[in-house]
Design a protein around this motif. Structure first.
Motif, mmCIF file in Angstrom:
data_model
loop_
_atom_site.group_PDB
_atom_site.id
_atom_site.type_symbol
_atom_site.label_atom_id
_atom_site.label_comp_id
_atom_site.label_asym_id
_atom_site.label_seq_id
_atom_site.Cartn_x
_atom_site.Cartn_y
_atom_site.Cartn_z
ATOM 1 N N LYS A 6 2.312 2.146 -3.484
ATOM 2 C CA LYS A 6 1.347 2.525 -4.183
ATOM 3 C C LYS A 6 1.239 4.095 -4.128
ATOM 4 O O LYS A 6 1.274 4.916 -4.977
ATOM 5 C CB LYS A 6 0.082 1.877 -4.315
ATOM 6 C CG LYS A 6 -0.087 0.676 -4.530
ATOM 7 C CD LYS A 6 -1.519 -0.016 -4.521
ATOM 8 C CE LYS A 6 -1.712 -1.338 -5.210
ATOM 9 N NZ LYS A 6 -3.117 -1.839 -4.818
ATOM 10 N N LEU A 7 1.454 4.589 -2.857
ATOM 11 C CA LEU A 7 1.344 5.930 -2.441
ATOM 12 C C LEU A 7 2.736 6.591 -2.644
ATOM 13 O O LEU A 7 3.098 7.911 -3.183
ATOM 14 C CB LEU A 7 1.174 6.233 -0.981
ATOM 15 C CG LEU A 7 -0.352 5.665 -0.560
ATOM 16 C CD1 LEU A 7 -0.616 5.785 0.894
ATOM 17 C CD2 LEU A 7 -1.364 6.698 -1.153
ATOM 18 N N LEU A 8 3.878 5.875 -2.520
ATOM 19 C CA LEU A 8 5.141 6.449 -2.731
ATOM 20 C C LEU A 8 5.795 5.581 -3.844
ATOM 21 O O LEU A 8 6.654 4.639 -3.518
ATOM 22 C CB LEU A 8 6.087 6.271 -1.349
ATOM 23 C CG LEU A 8 5.357 7.049 -0.411
ATOM 24 C CD1 LEU A 8 6.070 6.909 0.915
ATOM 25 C CD2 LEU A 8 5.507 8.799 -0.713
ATOM 26 N N SER A 9 5.606 6.045 -5.206
ATOM 27 C CA SER A 9 5.929 4.694 -6.231
ATOM 28 C C SER A 9 7.408 4.844 -6.477
ATOM 29 O O SER A 9 8.105 3.926 -6.743
ATOM 30 C CB SER A 9 5.211 5.401 -7.602
ATOM 31 O OG SER A 9 5.486 6.755 -7.798
ATOM 32 N N ARG A 14 0.849 -1.253 -0.189
ATOM 33 C CA ARG A 14 0.032 -0.060 -0.231
ATOM 34 C C ARG A 14 0.983 1.262 0.071
ATOM 35 O O ARG A 14 0.502 2.192 -0.461
ATOM 36 C CB ARG A 14 -0.937 0.162 1.313
ATOM 37 C CG ARG A 14 -2.119 -0.988 1.031
ATOM 38 C CD ARG A 14 -3.343 -0.459 2.299
ATOM 39 N NE ARG A 14 -2.769 -0.681 3.701
ATOM 40 C CZ ARG A 14 -2.740 -2.022 4.277
ATOM 41 N NH1 ARG A 14 -3.433 -2.907 3.546
ATOM 42 N NH2 ARG A 14 -2.450 -1.879 5.331
ATOM 43 N N GLU A 15 1.765 1.253 0.666
ATOM 44 C CA GLU A 15 2.871 2.340 0.733
ATOM 45 C C GLU A 15 3.518 2.421 -0.530
ATOM 46 O O GLU A 15 3.586 3.607 -1.004
ATOM 47 C CB GLU A 15 3.960 2.211 1.865
ATOM 48 C CG GLU A 15 3.069 2.275 3.376
ATOM 49 C CD GLU A 15 4.218 2.333 4.458
ATOM 50 O OE1 GLU A 15 5.433 2.891 4.198
ATOM 51 O OE2 GLU A 15 3.931 2.093 5.577
#
Length: 580
Positions: free
Chosen positions: A50-53, A47-48
């Protein structure tokens, strides 16, 4: 995660032949399959991501302290088909060491392991560093493949095969024309200094000292013989022969040692002492040098003091809980003597420094007189003995009594005068800490009688006595059960036949000694009112031992035996310190 142990080129060849890349698996799956992270952690990291690609999966796991960098590197290596190897017992050929420049090997922390199918196999802890790989390929005459190994094991292998203790270059540079100290004792100062500054000699000595520091040697010995110079390291209290150096190098090596220790290079007939502070890697080491002329040349001993080691707390001295309590209570009193005893090399100075550090509480005024000052302690006023100027322990003590101290530390009570002044200081409202050379705590009382201290005064000043030794710790990498202890010895020690003891077989990690590091053992004698009565009437040794044991003192031999029963040390070391 599986790490493949390889001992030689054949093992490495088999590993490379059977290796399969796991490219279909992702890093997270590999970490989860090997129990490093769980499914909930895997989902959170995804999940992280996806937020911080821009952030890599492995870095997020490391930042959260869910995995170590080494574990992520192993997973990535498995994914890419890079072998993960353990090389601490790997045997290298001399020929393979010439495939890469030695400076590059040390600088880049790599190690060439062998040539397989026309490709050079190199161990590194950074197999994903493209710049490093390009550098290796540029400096090699054949294609390069890498395997992943720990930095520690690469460093150990480098020390083993690239130790720098080869004197060939130094001999070649000197052209075998060095002055023979057996025949010529009057080498001119300028000529000696010229010898000492020759680069190969400088490099050889630097490497000898650096390896001594890396191996945690306490002393380096150069012993001139008839045809060679013996090089020895004292490791964990025992002397270990490293190698024999050419006798032709003795003059140049001794001259170089004298230069760095600020000694008289031209003086070869009289003993000399000197010291130097050197930087070896990340460590600042203090070298205390002694040079003694012998019939076969000058003998040198270099004592290594690690300035970065720091002070041990009282809790880490190997003293039991009751002993620590006695020591804490003794040094917090307003007067009295606390003595640390044992032979040379028993760790007395370490204990003394720990007690001084503990005594700093409450802004007490602490003065020390030492020879030499080994460690600087913030908040303590430390003074160096200057014997040549008449400023010894006794003279310093007299001066200290006029300097308003609360605590006085005397590095060593060497003579009757120092003992009597120290006892006087303890009588007049000061805590005095010092050391003596005695075999155990009870023997210290008799020694102080012999130094002229009246029994009735001694009974009023002694707070406690610590007698200690250092025993070697068994190497954890080669420790095994010792089945060769005779029953007669077990009976003598009061140990039943089923009790297991251990010994070290000897391996590369411990330099084939079977031991790695040392630990303290101690007996702490509290001078209770009842014991003070025994001191005052000069009771026998047997009476003193009986009372001390009845009040809970654990003898040195018993303390060492407890460590052997716990598998920390060997029966051999227990027997080496027995005092009863």
């Amino acid at each position: 995660m599986k790490v493949n142990i390889i001992n030689n080129l054949a093992d490495l060849s088999v590993l490379l032949t059977n290796l399969k890349a796991l490219s279909e698996l992702k890093i997270g799956e590999l970490l989860m399959d090997h129990g490093v992270i769980d499914e909930m952690q895997l989902r959170q990291v995804l999940r992280e991501q996806k937020l911080l690609s821009k952030r890599r999966f492995g870095q997020i796991v490391i930042d959260k302290a869910w995995a170590k960098k080494e574990q992520v590197d192993i997973a990535l290596a498995l994914k890419l088909g890079i072998p993960v190897v353990k090389i601490n017992t790997y045997a290298l050929s001399e020929q393979i060491l010439t495939t890469l420049p030695h400076d590059l090997v040390k600088k880049c922390r790599v190690m060439p392991l062998g040539e397989i199918n026309g490709r050079l196999i190199v161990a590194t802890d950074c197999p994903f560093d493209s710049t490093l790989i390009d550098t290796l390929r540029f400096n090699s005459k054949i294609p390069v493949d890498v395997v992943l190994a720990s930095a520690q094991e690469i460093n150990l292998l480098s020390q083993r095969y690239l130790s720098g203790l080869h004197e060939g270059d130094a001999l070649a540079d000197l052209n075998c024309n060095l002055t023979n100290t057996d025949n010529e004792g009057d080498t001119a100062e300028s000529e000696a200094e010229s010898e000492a500054e020759k680069n190969p000699v400088v490099q050889l000595l630097n490497n000898i000292i650096a390896q001594g520091v890396d191996r945690d040697a306490s002393d380096i010995n150069f012993r001139p013989g008839l045809e060679a110079v013996g090089l020895y390291y004292r490791l964990d209290g025992k002397m270990v022969h490293v190698k024999d150096l050419s006798k032709q190098l003795l003059s140049a090596l001794v001259s170089r040692i004298k230069v760095i220790a600020k000694m008289d290079v031209a003086e070869r007939r009289l003993p000399q002492d000197g010291h130097a502070i050197l930087r070896v890697g990340e460590k600042s080491v203090d070298l205390r040098v002694s040079v003694v002329p012998t019939l076969r040349g000058e003998s040198v001993v270099i004592r290594i003091l690690d300035k970065t080691a720091g002070l041990l707390s009282i809790d880490n001295l190997g003293i039991d809980v009751q002993g620590i309590s006695i020591l804490n209570e003794s040094i917090q009193r307003h007067q009295g003597m606390v003595l640390v005893t044992g032979p040379t090399g028993a760790g007395k100075s370490t204990t003394l420094y720990s007690l001084i550090n503990q005594a700093k509480a409450g802004h007490r005024h602490i003065l020390t007189i030492e020879d030499p000052v080994e460690y600087e302690i913030e908040g303590v006023e430390q003074v160096q003995v200057m014997t040549k100027r008449g400023f010894g322990f006794a003279a310093a003590l007299r001066q200290f009594l006029r300097h308003d101290p609360d605590v006085i530390m005397v590095g060593e009570i060497r003579d009757d005068e120092t003992a009597q002044i120290a006892n006087k200081a303890a009588l007049t409202g000061h805590v005095v800490l010092s050391t003596l050379h005695t075999r155990d705590a009870i023997s210290t009382v008799q020694r102080l009688y012999d130094m002229g201290i009246e029994a009735y005064l001694l009974s009023s000043t002694l707070n406690c006595i610590v007698a200690q030794r250092l025993v070697r710790k068994l190497c954890p990498d080669c420790k095994s059960i010792d089945n060769d202890i005779p029953n007669e010895l077990r009976v003598r020690l009061g140990i039943n036949c089923e009790t297991q003891f251990y010994r070290g077989k000897g391996c590369y990690h411990c330099h084939s000694t079977g031991y790695k590091g040392r630990v303290g053992v101690a007996e702490v004698l509290a001078v209770s009112p009842e014991f003070a009565d025994l001191i005052a009437r000069r009771a026998s040794r047997g009476e003193m031992i009986a009372l001390a044991e009845s009040q809970g003192m654990k003898r040195l031999s018993a303390a060492a035996l407890s460590l052997a029963l716990a598998g920390v040390t060997s029966i051999e070391d227990v027997l080496s310190i027995r005092v009863d």
